[in-house]
Motif scaffolding. Sequence first.
Motif, PDB file in Angstrom:
ATOM      1  N   ILE A 149     -46.387  -3.600  25.239  1.00 38.10           N
ATOM      2  CA  ILE A 149     -47.980  -4.030  25.644  1.00 38.10           C
ATOM      3  C   ILE A 149     -48.792  -3.153  26.855  1.00 38.10           C
ATOM      4  CG2 ILE A 149     -48.999  -5.949  27.255  1.00 38.10           C
ATOM      5  CD1 ILE A 149     -46.528  -8.073  25.897  1.00 38.10           C
ATOM      6  N   PRO A 150     -50.017  -3.263  26.802  1.00 37.72           N
ATOM      7  CA  PRO A 150     -50.289  -2.075  28.222  1.00 37.72           C
ATOM      8  C   PRO A 150     -50.238  -3.064  29.349  1.00 37.72           C
ATOM      9  CG  PRO A 150     -51.628  -1.926  25.963  1.00 37.72           C
ATOM     10  CD  PRO A 150     -50.080  -2.911  25.537  1.00 37.72           C
ATOM     11  N   HIS A 151     -49.445  -1.989  30.214  1.00 38.26           N
ATOM     12  CA  HIS A 151     -49.057  -2.639  31.734  1.00 38.26           C
ATOM     13  C   HIS A 151     -48.839  -1.700  33.051  1.00 38.26           C
ATOM     14  CE1 HIS A 151     -45.144  -2.855  30.311  1.00 38.26           C
ATOM     15  NE2 HIS A 151     -44.642  -2.758  31.355  1.00 38.26           N
ATOM     16  N   ARG A 152     -49.592  -2.330  34.137  1.00 39.12           N
ATOM     17  CA  ARG A 152     -49.384  -1.284  35.147  1.00 39.12           C
ATOM     18  C   ARG A 152     -48.332  -1.999  35.723  1.00 39.12           C
ATOM     19  NH1 ARG A 152     -51.968  -1.173  39.667  1.00 39.12           N
ATOM     20  NH2 ARG A 152     -54.465  -2.563  39.041  1.00 39.12           N
ATOM     21  N   ALA A 153     -47.955  -1.860  36.801  1.00 42.72           N
ATOM     22  CA  ALA A 153     -47.073  -2.188  38.459  1.00 42.72           C
ATOM     23  C   ALA A 153     -48.421  -2.625  39.797  1.00 42.72           C
ATOM     24  CB  ALA A 153     -45.873  -1.377  39.115  1.00 42.72           C
ATOM     25  N   GLY A 154     -48.342  -3.659  39.968  1.00 41.61           N
ATOM     26  CA  GLY A 154     -48.938  -3.435  41.023  1.00 41.61           C
ATOM     27  C   GLY A 154     -49.276  -3.157  42.428  1.00 41.61           C
ATOM     28  N   PRO A 155     -50.166  -2.434  43.021  1.00 41.71           N
ATOM     29  CA  PRO A 155     -49.446  -1.865  44.057  1.00 41.71           C
ATOM     30  C   PRO A 155     -49.063  -2.091  45.022  1.00 41.71           C
ATOM     31  CG  PRO A 155     -52.154  -1.387  43.687  1.00 41.71           C
ATOM     32  CD  PRO A 155     -50.969  -2.240  42.108  1.00 41.71           C
ATOM     33  N   LEU A 156     -49.315  -3.446  45.008  1.00 43.57           N
ATOM     34  CA  LEU A 156     -49.070  -4.317  46.426  1.00 43.57           C
ATOM     35  C   LEU A 156     -47.581  -5.336  45.395  1.00 43.57           C
ATOM     36  CD1 LEU A 156     -52.353  -6.199  47.731  1.00 43.57           C
ATOM     37  CD2 LEU A 156     -51.145  -3.673  48.574  1.00 43.57           C
ATOM     38  N   THR A 157     -47.618  -5.402  45.030  1.00 39.40           N
ATOM     39  CA  THR A 157     -45.841  -6.165  44.359  1.00 39.40           C
ATOM     40  C   THR A 157     -45.538  -5.958  43.649  1.00 39.40           C
ATOM     41  OG1 THR A 157     -47.076  -7.446  42.373  1.00 39.40           O
ATOM     42  CG2 THR A 157     -47.551  -8.014  43.915  1.00 39.40           C
ATOM     43  N   GLY A 158     -45.841  -5.156  42.850  1.00 37.66           N
ATOM     44  CA  GLY A 158     -45.110  -3.964  41.401  1.00 37.66           C
ATOM     45  C   GLY A 158     -44.707  -4.772  40.859  1.00 37.66           C
ATOM     46  N   ALA A 159     -45.406  -6.116  40.483  1.00 35.68           N
ATOM     47  CA  ALA A 159     -45.256  -6.701  39.401  1.00 35.68           C
ATOM     48  C   ALA A 159     -46.579  -6.363  38.057  1.00 35.68           C
ATOM     49  CB  ALA A 159     -46.093  -8.280  39.603  1.00 35.68           C
ATOM     50  N   PRO A 160     -45.811  -6.600  36.762  1.00 37.62           N
ATOM     51  CA  PRO A 160     -46.825  -6.014  36.015  1.00 37.62           C
ATOM     52  C   PRO A 160     -48.131  -6.607  35.760  1.00 37.62           C
ATOM     53  CG  PRO A 160     -44.263  -6.848  35.360  1.00 37.62           C
ATOM     54  CD  PRO A 160     -44.740  -7.358  36.452  1.00 37.62           C
ATOM     55  N   LEU A 161     -49.206  -5.769  35.748  1.00 33.52           N
ATOM     56  CA  LEU A 161     -50.687  -6.140  35.470  1.00 33.52           C
ATOM     57  C   LEU A 161     -50.992  -6.241  33.976  1.00 33.52           C
ATOM     58  CD1 LEU A 161     -51.867  -4.719  38.728  1.00 33.52           C
ATOM     59  CD2 LEU A 161     -50.908  -6.896  38.451  1.00 33.52           C
ATOM     60  N   VAL A 162     -51.357  -7.343  33.181  1.00 31.20           N
ATOM     61  CA  VAL A 162     -51.311  -6.903  31.686  1.00 31.20           C
ATOM     62  C   VAL A 162     -52.657  -6.195  31.213  1.00 31.20           C
ATOM     63  CG1 VAL A 162     -52.153  -7.748  29.925  1.00 31.20           C
ATOM     64  CG2 VAL A 162     -50.442  -9.119  31.143  1.00 31.20           C
ATOM     65  N   GLY A 163     -52.629  -4.861  30.841  1.00 36.05           N
ATOM     66  CA  GLY A 163     -54.221  -4.135  30.753  1.00 36.05           C
ATOM     67  C   GLY A 163     -55.094  -4.826  29.822  1.00 36.05           C
ATOM     68  N   GLY A 164     -56.329  -4.291  29.923  1.00 36.12           N
ATOM     69  CA  GLY A 164     -57.186  -5.175  29.549  1.00 36.12           C
ATOM     70  C   GLY A 164     -57.454  -6.643  29.938  1.00 36.12           C
ATOM     71  N   ALA A 165     -56.589  -7.610  30.519  1.00 33.25           N
ATOM     72  CA  ALA A 165     -56.956  -8.846  30.943  1.00 33.25           C
ATOM     73  C   ALA A 165     -58.718  -8.917  31.480  1.00 33.25           C
ATOM     74  CB  ALA A 165     -56.212  -9.096  32.037  1.00 33.25           C
ATOM     75  N   LEU A 166     -58.776  -9.955  31.839  1.00 37.45           N
ATOM     76  CA  LEU A 166     -60.893 -10.198  32.401  1.00 37.45           C
ATOM     77  C   LEU A 166     -59.898  -9.875  33.814  1.00 37.45           C
ATOM     78  CD1 LEU A 166     -60.955 -13.216  30.523  1.00 37.45           C
ATOM     79  CD2 LEU A 166     -62.008 -10.794  30.338  1.00 37.45           C
ATOM     80  N   ALA A 167     -59.649 -10.341  34.667  1.00 39.28           N
ATOM     81  CA  ALA A 167     -59.075  -9.946  35.797  1.00 39.28           C
ATOM     82  C   ALA A 167     -57.564 -10.495  36.165  1.00 39.28           C
ATOM     83  CB  ALA A 167     -59.753 -10.992  36.259  1.00 39.28           C
ATOM     84  N   THR A 168     -56.614  -9.642  37.151  1.00 41.01           N
ATOM     85  CA  THR A 168     -55.434  -9.661  37.763  1.00 41.01           C
ATOM     86  C   THR A 168     -55.687 -10.342  38.941  1.00 41.01           C
ATOM     87  OG1 THR A 168     -55.471  -6.762  38.464  1.00 41.01           O
ATOM     88  CG2 THR A 168     -54.512  -8.094  36.034  1.00 41.01           C
ATOM     89  N   LEU A 169     -54.942 -11.035  39.704  1.00 48.09           N
ATOM     90  CA  LEU A 169     -54.382 -11.283  41.071  1.00 48.09           C
ATOM     91  C   LEU A 169     -52.973 -10.668  41.449  1.00 48.09           C
ATOM     92  CD1 LEU A 169     -55.648 -15.167  40.199  1.00 48.09           C
ATOM     93  CD2 LEU A 169     -57.003 -12.611  41.348  1.00 48.09           C
ATOM     94  N   GLU A 170     -53.197 -10.316  42.584  1.00 47.35           N
ATOM     95  CA  GLU A 170     -51.862  -9.576  43.190  1.00 47.35           C
ATOM     96  C   GLU A 170     -51.913 -11.354  44.790  1.00 47.35           C
ATOM     97  OE1 GLU A 170     -49.897  -5.741  43.365  1.00 47.35           O
ATOM     98  OE2 GLU A 170     -51.480  -5.741  43.482  1.00 47.35           O
ATOM     99  N   LEU A 218     -60.419  -6.743  38.330  1.00 44.72           N
ATOM    100  CA  LEU A 218     -61.582  -7.067  37.032  1.00 44.72           C
ATOM    101  C   LEU A 218     -61.412  -5.926  35.923  1.00 44.72           C
ATOM    102  CD1 LEU A 218     -64.528  -8.667  38.853  1.00 44.72           C
ATOM    103  CD2 LEU A 218     -62.622  -9.616  37.724  1.00 44.72           C
ATOM    104  N   PRO A 219     -60.069  -6.031  35.446  1.00 51.59           N
ATOM    105  CA  PRO A 219     -60.426  -4.354  34.520  1.00 51.59           C
ATOM    106  C   PRO A 219     -60.853  -4.412  33.169  1.00 51.59           C
ATOM    107  CG  PRO A 219     -57.961  -5.417  34.628  1.00 51.59           C
ATOM    108  CD  PRO A 219     -58.967  -6.206  36.190  1.00 51.59           C
TER     109      PRO A 219
END
Length: 160
Positions: free
Chosen positions: A96-117, A141-142
Amino acid sequence: MSRFTAGVVVVTARETDESSDTASGDDVGMTATAFLSVSLEPPLVLVSIRHQARMREVLDNQPLWAVSLLSQSQRHIAGRFAIPGRVSDRLMFADIPHRAGPLTGAPLVGGALATLECRTHQIVEAGDHCLVIGEVLAANLPSPDGLPLLHFRGRYRSLA
């Protein structure tokens, strides 16, 4: 309550060393439909998590987490993270495309409508669930032009 239409999100966190079987901790994720905005000032969101969920154990030790608001093309991701009793969280993120959030290190799903840390603000016990209220540290807002994935009558749905 199955007649109430809800958006679908994936809640993620990076396990701390204390609660992980591996030295560096694992990425953990779960699908949720009980998610909402609580406050604009300060920016707060809420997610409801079953007491027996692995995410509850993780968030008891890790105050930093993230939310990815899924698009209707990400039904397969919602299904994957909704599987109960899975063997390995690490394998869940493998393709699954994802990257670590810069503030939390938690995975953020690529292609999501929006991501929140987020950082846990408060946990409220509520029956067989807990309500985790998080302060929003960052919002992005990816894929802002996509359509949301919805949950209605026990199934994933799309806007007509």
